[in-house]
Design a protein around this motif. Structure first.
Motif: not given
Length: 117
Positions: A1-3, A55-62
């Protein structure tokens, strides 16, 4: 997912909590999986732990929202989680009120600030 697209919210909770967040537009499903888990009485703790870790390892989850009574069941996993992002927030559910003394994040904040609950 893009910034520029921002980050997603992950949700682990009872049916009412997850449904509410899905109705608010939080849900996202891809080939890799969903950003939510409905936890019922017969949901294995191993699945809850696996979903939390995924979920905590995903880059697209804040942010990962988790019902506090469910967080209590996997407290050992949550206490070992030390990252800032995604942030893990424990929230109440309809049937289980929020207890700040059981919230590991609040315990860390109080330890760092010297505050009391």
């Amino acid at each position: 997912m893009a910034e520029e697209d921002g980050k997603l919210v992950g949700v682990i909770g009872d049916e009412d909590t997850v449904t509410g967040f899905l109705l608010a537009g939080v849900g996202h499903r891809t080939m890799e999986g969903a950003n939510f888990l409905v936890v019922k009485n017969d949901t294995p703790l191993s699945l809850v732990e696996e979903t939390f870790n995924r979920l905590t390892e995903r880059d697209d989850i804040g942010i990962v929202l988790i019902n506090q009574h469910i967080a209590n069941d996997i407290r050992h996993v949550i206490k070992n989680y030390t990252q800032t992002i995604p942030t893990v927030l424990e929230i109440p559910s309809k049937d289980h009120p929020y207890d700040p003394e059981a919230d590991s994040i609040m315990q860390r904040v109080n330890l760092m600030t010297g505050g009391q609950m």
